[in-house]
Design an enzyme around this catalytic site. Structure first.
Site, PDB file in Angstrom:
ATOM      1  N   ASP A 128      -0.476   4.375   0.827  1.00 41.77           N
ATOM      2  CA  ASP A 128      -0.916   5.344   1.832  1.00 41.77           C
ATOM      3  C   ASP A 128      -0.131   5.129   3.118  1.00 41.77           C
ATOM      4  O   ASP A 128       0.405   4.042   3.369  1.00 41.77           O
ATOM      5  CB  ASP A 128      -2.420   5.239   2.082  1.00 41.77           C
ATOM      6  CG  ASP A 128      -2.808   3.967   2.822  1.00 41.77           C
ATOM      7  OD1 ASP A 128      -2.480   2.883   2.303  1.00 41.77           O
ATOM      8  OD2 ASP A 128      -3.421   4.060   3.894  1.00 41.77           O
ATOM      9  N   HIS A 156       0.843  -1.201   0.000  1.00 42.94           N
ATOM     10  CA  HIS A 156       0.000   0.000   0.000  1.00 42.94           C
ATOM     11  C   HIS A 156       0.872   1.243   0.000  1.00 42.94           C
ATOM     12  O   HIS A 156       1.963   1.255   0.582  1.00 42.94           O
ATOM     13  CB  HIS A 156      -0.990   0.008   1.172  1.00 42.94           C
ATOM     14  CG  HIS A 156      -0.365   0.015   2.542  1.00 42.94           C
ATOM     15  ND1 HIS A 156       0.027   1.180   3.183  1.00 42.94           N
ATOM     16  CD2 HIS A 156      -0.082  -0.993   3.405  1.00 42.94           C
ATOM     17  CE1 HIS A 156       0.513   0.884   4.371  1.00 42.94           C
ATOM     18  NE2 HIS A 156       0.470  -0.424   4.531  1.00 42.94           N
ATOM     19  N   ASP A 209       6.587   0.999   5.921  1.00 46.53           N
ATOM     20  CA  ASP A 209       5.159   0.674   5.932  1.00 46.53           C
ATOM     21  C   ASP A 209       4.383   1.682   5.094  1.00 46.53           C
ATOM     22  O   ASP A 209       3.922   2.692   5.626  1.00 46.53           O
ATOM     23  CB  ASP A 209       4.675   0.675   7.381  1.00 46.53           C
ATOM     24  CG  ASP A 209       3.223   0.300   7.538  1.00 46.53           C
ATOM     25  OD1 ASP A 209       2.701  -0.403   6.663  1.00 46.53           O
ATOM     26  OD2 ASP A 209       2.606   0.713   8.533  1.00 46.53           O
ATOM     27  N   HIS A 265       4.407   3.527  12.262  1.00 47.64           N
ATOM     28  CA  HIS A 265       3.323   4.281  12.897  1.00 47.64           C
ATOM     29  C   HIS A 265       3.832   5.255  13.955  1.00 47.64           C
ATOM     30  O   HIS A 265       3.039   6.032  14.499  1.00 47.64           O
ATOM     31  CB  HIS A 265       2.270   3.362  13.531  1.00 47.64           C
ATOM     32  CG  HIS A 265       1.497   2.541  12.552  1.00 47.64           C
ATOM     33  ND1 HIS A 265       0.264   1.998  12.843  1.00 47.64           N
ATOM     34  CD2 HIS A 265       1.764   2.162  11.278  1.00 47.64           C
ATOM     35  CE1 HIS A 265      -0.181   1.314  11.798  1.00 47.64           C
ATOM     36  NE2 HIS A 265       0.723   1.399  10.842  1.00 47.64           N
ATOM     37  N   GLU A 267      -5.137   1.605   3.235  1.00 50.63           N
ATOM     38  CA  GLU A 267      -4.980   0.530   4.209  1.00 50.63           C
ATOM     39  C   GLU A 267      -4.883   1.066   5.630  1.00 50.63           C
ATOM     40  O   GLU A 267      -5.474   0.509   6.560  1.00 50.63           O
ATOM     41  CB  GLU A 267      -3.729  -0.293   3.873  1.00 50.63           C
ATOM     42  CG  GLU A 267      -3.615  -1.598   4.654  1.00 50.63           C
ATOM     43  CD  GLU A 267      -2.971  -1.453   6.025  1.00 50.63           C
ATOM     44  OE1 GLU A 267      -3.155  -2.352   6.863  1.00 50.63           O
ATOM     45  OE2 GLU A 267      -2.289  -0.427   6.266  1.00 50.63           O
ATOM     46  N   GLU A 268      -4.131   2.153   5.809  1.00 53.48           N
ATOM     47  CA  GLU A 268      -3.912   2.668   7.163  1.00 53.48           C
ATOM     48  C   GLU A 268      -5.186   3.233   7.787  1.00 53.48           C
ATOM     49  O   GLU A 268      -5.307   3.280   9.009  1.00 53.48           O
ATOM     50  CB  GLU A 268      -2.816   3.739   7.157  1.00 53.48           C
ATOM     51  CG  GLU A 268      -1.452   3.252   6.706  1.00 53.48           C
ATOM     52  CD  GLU A 268      -0.792   2.298   7.683  1.00 53.48           C
ATOM     53  OE1 GLU A 268      -1.454   1.886   8.657  1.00 53.48           O
ATOM     54  OE2 GLU A 268       0.377   1.945   7.463  1.00 53.48           O
TER      55      GLU A 268
END
Length: 451
Positions: free
Chosen positions: A92, A90, A123, A423, A156-157
């Site tokens: 995003d 992903h 990520d 994150h 996705e996030e």
């Protein structure tokens, strides 16, 4: 690295990989358009689409998914009769949080102490680069031996499920014999790992009301029911004295029988402060991979600055519940809601609302694809055997794909090992891991084609 010519090709491509990841990280592609312009996500999607076209992909398309974001699709044909492999990542990213906490700007890829720092570097924009590196290396060494589909998700996030619903409406699009989800990570740098399980999750909002309006705490406090105090009490009921999750009717005693997570290592990875104890009981792996875990994500109540001496009439909270494989997320949601409603004190009015949900996932690690991946990782990481680990997070798309394509084998690999700090502030990727995992993926595709 191995003397295999594929390894040499990938090594030679690493400067290009860094330059491309620099371009991709620069897009502020947070799929919350109240925080960042939609144009940033659209630009990132177009970058991915252009990269696929440059590698000879056909049918490249920007898919407008039901949540208002775009996923990028492309198809690279392989030899006649070859299996089809879907590669997922992903583009995003999570918001950068406190930008002042970053040592370098979050949307500028920066090399420090042998790692590349930037939001999405691991990520999962790094996952997109990993797929590209593997395919380029194969093309330079005899060709890609399988049919390849690539899907790069755009939300996705945020967990808004756009790609999941699109896939359900177009089930033929992502059909494949094997699916490689490039959104996980090694248990430790240098230790090749596939993620065998994912916890599911549910999000529930709870509101407690006790009064028609706030009251002066001096005049009414002591008898007037305080909604914030009631909320605190019901939230506290979700945990035992040792911090274990305790939701009425929800089993929480399962054990993890795979790779273990040493407590001292976990404390270091989680950056637990000295003197603070871990919560729960059982092994760390039991707690984070095999058992439910509740987290209070936020509480609406007056901030300390500007607070008045008032008994609060209403308060609310957002609660996340992670559920392990074998537990139905919908049933866990019902149990959580029933618990909150039953445990709210003083006859206070309580309202619960589910706002998100995803099922847990368990892979079949005995399949031919896993055998091929184990061999590939053993070559890419000399002297190491592939390990199976769980993952406390959720990737709802896995269950959608498993439901749509029950015969497909699903593997989860990626760049999000603990040092990556995904994150969080100062997210980074190890270029050595990017190089090794790209090599492993290329070897896997070659071995899987022959299986």
């Amino acid at each position: 690295m191995s003397p295999d010519p594929i390894a040499g090709t990938i090594a030679s491509l690493m400067p290009k990989a860094k330059a491309e990841l620099t371009e991709l990280v620069a897009f502020k592609s947070v799929a919350d358009f109240a925080q960042y312009p939609k144009s940033e996500s659209e630009a990132a999607a177009n970058w991915v689409a252009d990269a696929l076209r440059a590698e000879g992909f056909q049918d490249v398309a920007l898919l407008d998914t039901p949540d208002g974001t775009q996923s990028v699709y492309g198809f690279l044909p392989g030899p006649e009769g070859a299996p089809t492999v879907l590669l997922y990542a992903h583009y995003d990213v999570q918001p950068p949080l406190d930008e002042a906490g970053w040592a370098t700007p979050p949307f500028e890829l920066t090399e420090r102490n042998g790692r590349w720092y930037g939001r999405g570097s691991a990520d999962c924009k790094g996952g997109i680069i990993m797929h590209l590196l593997a395919l380029r290396a194969l093309k330079a060494n005899g060709g890609v031996p399988v049919h390849v589909k690539v899907i790069a998700e755009g939300s996705e996030e945020q967990g808004t499920g756009g790609l999941e619903r699109y896939a359900e409406e177009h089930p033929e699009l992502l059909a494949a014999d094997t699916i490689v989800i490039g959104d996980a990570g090694n248990f430790r740098v240098g230790l090749p790992t596939v993620t065998a399980t994912l916890r599911g999750m549910t999000l529930v909002r709870v509101r407690v009301d006790t009064l028609e309006g706030n009251l002066h705490s001096g005049q009414f406090g002591g008898a007037a029911p305080d909604a914030l105090a009631a909320l605190i009490r019901v939230l506290d009921s979700l945990r035992a004295e040792d911090g274990s999750t305790t939701i009425d009717g929800l089993e929480g005693e399962a054990v993890w029988d795979g790779l273990q997570y040493e407590e001292d290592t976990f404390r270091k990875d989680a950056k637990v402060l000295d003197g603070v104890r871990l919560i729960g009981e059982g092994t760390v792996a039991d707690r984070i991979w095999a058992r439910p875990a509740v987290t209070v994500l936020g509480i609406d109540c007056p901030p300390v600055v500007g607070a008045t001496p008032s008994v609060q009439a209403g308060a609310r909270a957002l609660i996340s519940l992670r559920v392990p494989p074998g537990v139905d997320a919908a049933e866990a949601t019902k149990l959580l809601q029933a618990h909150l409603e039953a445990r709210t004190p003083w006859g206070a009015r309580v309202h619960t609302e589910q706002i998100g949900q995803g099922q847990a996932f368990r892979a079949d690690t005995t399949s031919p694809a896993y055998t091929a991946m184990a061999e590939a990782m053993g070559e890419a990481y000399p002297g190491q055997q592939m390990q199976f680990a769980g993952h406390g997070g959720s990737i709802p798309l896995c269950n959608t794909l498993a439901s749509l394509y029950p015969d497909a084998e699903i593997l989860l690999i990626g760049l999000s090992e603990p040092e990556a700090q995904i994150h969080a502030v100062n997210e980074s990727v190890s270029p050595e891991e990017l190089e090794r995992l790209s090599f492993a993926e290329a070897l896997f595709l070659r071995k899987y084609a022959k299986s």
